[in-house]
Design a protein around this motif. Structure first.
Motif, short mmCIF file in Angstrom:
data_model
loop_
_atom_site.label_atom_id
_atom_site.label_comp_id
_atom_site.label_asym_id
_atom_site.label_seq_id
_atom_site.Cartn_x
_atom_site.Cartn_y
_atom_site.Cartn_z
N GLU A 18 0.85 -1.19 0.00
CA GLU A 18 0.00 0.00 0.00
C GLU A 18 0.89 1.24 0.00
O GLU A 18 1.91 1.28 0.71
N THR A 44 1.33 4.35 1.52
CA THR A 44 0.77 4.96 2.72
C THR A 44 1.10 6.44 2.84
O THR A 44 0.35 7.17 3.49
N THR A 68 3.89 0.06 2.34
CA THR A 68 3.72 -0.85 3.46
C THR A 68 3.03 -2.13 2.99
O THR A 68 2.00 -2.06 2.32
#
Length: 136
Positions: free
Chosen positions: A29, A31, A45
């Motif tokens: 992801e 982030t 992440t």
């Protein structure tokens, strides 16, 4: 006292190509992606993880020389999964280059892959949440 590792810096050639690999191929992801003057603060992440990678675009020749070889050819990162077969199949279909066939070890199922710069990673489904090669 409680501590945890939050971020690990990985020097990359280009922010956007690194984001495309880690998010598009590994399923991480994005982030954080925020400008910081001439740089960006980019964090990716793995799903469900508290720790992430800070993608740091090389700012000089010395940093650029470290791209793809942060550990002298050893596996640099260990990506744990709760379903090895699912993630191995998804990553293979996305074009991730595995350097070996999956193997069953006393500590779990593992295969080494390379990121877009040639950094080696283990995809690992541990047999037990706390097990590691040192435990066997």
């Amino acid at each position: 006292m409680r501590q945890q590792l939050a971020l690990v810096t990985l020097v990359v050639r280009d922010y956007d190509e690194a984001i495309a690999f880690y998010v598009g191929k590994l399923g991480f992801e994005l982030t954080t992606d925020r400008p910081m003057g001439t740089k960006r603060w980019v964090v990716v992440t793995p799903p469900g993880s508290l720790a992430g990678l800070l993608l740091a675009q090389a700012a000089n020749e010395g940093q650029a020389a470290r791209i793809g070889d942060p550990t002298g050819g050893r596996v640099a990162f260990f990506l744990h999964t709760d379903d090895f077969d699912r993630d191995h199949a998804r990553m293979t279909a996305a074009g991730v280059r595995f350097l070996e066939a999956p193997r069953r070890e006393p500590y779990g199922t593992v295969a080494v892959f390379e990121d877009l710069y040639g950094v080696r990673w283990d995809l690992l489904q541990p047999k037990l949440a706390s097990s590691s090669p040192e435990d066997v």
